[in-house]
Design an enzyme around this catalytic site. Sequence first.
Site, PDB file in Angstrom:
ATOM      1  N   ASN A 490       0.830  -1.166   0.012  1.00 15.75           N
ATOM      2  CA  ASN A 490       0.030  -0.093   0.030  1.00 15.75           C
ATOM      3  C   ASN A 490       0.883   1.195  -0.045  1.00 15.75           C
ATOM      4  O   ASN A 490       1.401   1.692   1.009  1.00 15.75           O
ATOM      5  CB  ASN A 490      -0.840  -0.001   1.374  1.00 15.75           C
ATOM      6  CG  ASN A 490      -1.919   1.028   1.152  1.00 15.75           C
ATOM      7  OD1 ASN A 490      -1.735   2.050   0.753  1.00 15.75           O
ATOM      8  ND2 ASN A 490      -2.955   0.733   1.930  1.00 15.75           N
ATOM      9  N   ASP A 491       1.281   1.601  -1.078  1.00 17.79           N
ATOM     10  CA  ASP A 491       2.062   2.791  -1.384  1.00 17.79           C
ATOM     11  C   ASP A 491       1.423   4.098  -0.328  1.00 17.79           C
ATOM     12  O   ASP A 491       2.486   5.192  -0.273  1.00 17.79           O
ATOM     13  CB  ASP A 491       1.823   3.517  -2.790  1.00 17.79           C
ATOM     14  CG  ASP A 491       2.960   2.716  -3.702  1.00 17.79           C
ATOM     15  OD1 ASP A 491       4.068   2.332  -3.049  1.00 17.79           O
ATOM     16  OD2 ASP A 491       2.731   2.850  -4.862  1.00 17.79           O
ATOM     17  N   CYS A 492       0.256   4.200   0.024  1.00 13.11           N
ATOM     18  CA  CYS A 492      -0.094   5.222   0.755  1.00 13.11           C
ATOM     19  C   CYS A 492      -0.084   4.878   2.005  1.00 13.11           C
ATOM     20  O   CYS A 492      -0.692   6.052   2.942  1.00 13.11           O
ATOM     21  CB  CYS A 492      -1.836   5.368   0.073  1.00 13.11           C
ATOM     22  SG  CYS A 492      -1.584   5.721  -1.513  1.00 13.11           S
TER      23      CYS A 492
END
Length: 819
Positions: A490-492
Amino acid sequence: MQYGYFDDDAREYVITRPDTPYPWINYLGSEDFYGLFSNTSGGYCFYRDARLLRLIRYRYNNVPTDSGGRYFYIRDGGDIWTPSWMPMKSALDRYECRHGMGYSRISSARNGLAFSQTSFVPLKDNCEIHKIVLTNESGADKDVDVFSFIEFCLWNANDDMTNFQRNFSIGEVEVEAGGARIYHKTEYRERRNHYALWAVNVPVAGFDTDRQTFLGLYNGFDHPEAVFAGKANNSVASGWAPIGSHHIKARLKPGESKALVFVLSYCENPDDKKWERVVPGGNHGVINKAPANALLDKYGSPEAADRALAALKDYWDALLGRFSVQAEDKRMARMAGVWNQYQCMVTFNMSRSASYFESGIGRGMGFRDSNQDLLGFVHLVPERARARILDIAATQFPDGSAYHQYQPLTKRGNNEVGSGFNDDPLWLICGVAAYIKETGDFGILDEKVPFDNKEELADSLFVHLKRSFDYTLTHTGPHGLPLIGRADWNDCLNLNCFSKTPGESFQTTANFESGVAESVLIAAIFVFNGPDYIEICRRTGRVEEAAYAAKAVAAMTETIKTHGWDGNWFLRAYDAYGHKIGSHECEDGQIYIESNGFAVMAEIGLDDGRALKALDSVKDRLDTKYGIVLQQPAYKEYHLELGEVSSYPPGYKENAGIFCHNNPWVTIAETKLGRGTRAFETYTKICPAYREDDSDLRRLEPYVYAQMVAGKDAPRFGEAKNSWLTGTAAWTFVSISQYILGVRPVFDGLLIDPCIPASMKGFSVIRHFQNAVYRIAVDNSASVEKGVKSVTLDGKQLDGVVLPALGDRKTHEVKVVMG
Ligand code: GLC
Ligand code: GLC
């Protein structure tokens, strides 16, 4: 409402009206040259790199949407129209666009004149071919004028959109054959050795290469002055905006057809053969047209274009023949057998560079994304998967971490993004294991592969895997769970970012090196890949390493159970203060999909009820009619300590959107529990073919997956965004082919282990595997969800459920009885 239908025999999606809720596109090209092609002939093409070598201009986020492409204007008597509907939005008596495998065909008609445009990139050549056929369906003679139109991009798409003080002075063209052959040669006089060609195979009445002359300064593509005047101006561009337009006159008797072949090509010359001649006394060299001439000799007739299209069809038949499905459920069969695999090939070719949501100027190839994409195409192009693996591995750092992205042309790691995404290393194990299971090629482990692209640091691919494995183990936090770094899958989830500055990148800014924030997801990914790593060690005689790895995997499993369990589901992470994320103790973000899907995929808690509880919690709290949202409750406000995940409005993207990529993890997890009905339900909810008649809400192509569908917290719940270039393609293909239909490559052969709804009475699959073909017929008249009673291979009862790799280039009949 539907805007088209699937033509399964032709492997085409047929769009029946041009005003789709969003441009519905296709990809042309299979190796070096690619085109994006919408249902109204919009889009652009490029050679190898969508940013650096773009042939025609395309304005993203333009109004009207999707204006710019390869256009043909018709002037039939006084009637002027565009047969692809855009850009004039002409009323058409007939319209259809067929998107097929690597080609598209738009057919339309108006006032007794029929038009068809077949567009494709032939195998092996760097060009788009557009074959146009005009047919007079009226009772009287017709005098028709056709004007072609493309707008050249000055190669570097980023510069092309920004650097006007230079660009408006550098455009150059050459024109030959009375205007039938137009060459765009901007910057060829200096450091480029390539030009673009826009040519037609018939004599022309005139041409234009200057945009303003053709369109009129204050006109849009929908009102080109030259077309309305009925006459080209033979303009030769000098600076400003070079275009290519041919004016062709055609006289058609009733019933008569005429075919024209347009070629849009990238041509390159060796440095010492750049010029044909230098004009005496002038400084304008004449470009060497040899490569263009060769191409035009080859594709200069409608018959030649047809042959090239037939060869392209053969290529796709062979490719998709490697895995096909017959089932009563046509939507599943066509998606799994055709469109999902087609999309996987597109993600292989494009990575995340060019789509209608990725502008082609941005991201390099992702380390994690590329390894996951591989899962979806390794059975189609194993040799190319092998090369891809070696490219990716060469960007790994000696300590096992990895450049998050690399540039496809140079194959070098991208310094601007750097490393520190601590899930990255593990995806290499995942990709390599998938490759070996598919091919049996353990030899790849002995390949010498550089670290950080430095030959002097090269070591075997196996050593790369070991460094990946160890990186996770040597980067753990206070609970013994892996440190998250900049983010995990999850890049975020940016737990060390703490960004207060608008515009700062959440992924690459770190204002807070906690050394504390941990990821349960990375732990689960580690446990998921563990058994494959151990098996690879065992099978290559690395007995001690196998024992060491087995111990580490068991210990990580225990750590997850102790510190990664919230009571009813798996936690997601610990933040920089050691606070839980994805826990009932949180106000928002109490439960996340990723750690739960992956932990159960990794078979954690199958033995003690945790897996069951976790998936039931996912169903209760995260499931919606359009798929499973990423977390709940959505974050209502920005959290400095969480980063980008809380930056999105509730229901979009990683903040409780249906982020389709991770839904198949739950599908696969459900098959681990043997719940076939539920697995299939999670599969169908995000599968676009099941939402075909809901296109007004979903908006995007019914034949491809999208990265995201808006979640239930969003005003536009159910609306999809970002189709085509998403890891959803690979993972859904894995979930349907390997876990629901259950035809799964393992180290010993092809395992048969379906997990389907009890109501599914059977299905069959044709699977090419290690130089043999298996025709597998599954009988579920027993109406079970999981369990295989017997397998027969060529009439003989098999001991167990793994088909051996026979490698004899023969076709084998496999009968599977569930029960
Ligand atoms: C995007 C990225 C991928 C990431 C995902 C979730 O799809 O390409 O790397 O895992 O978003 O943030
Ligand atoms: C943004 C997006 C995420 C994507 C990332 C790529 O963070 O939300 O989906 O993976 O950009 O850089």
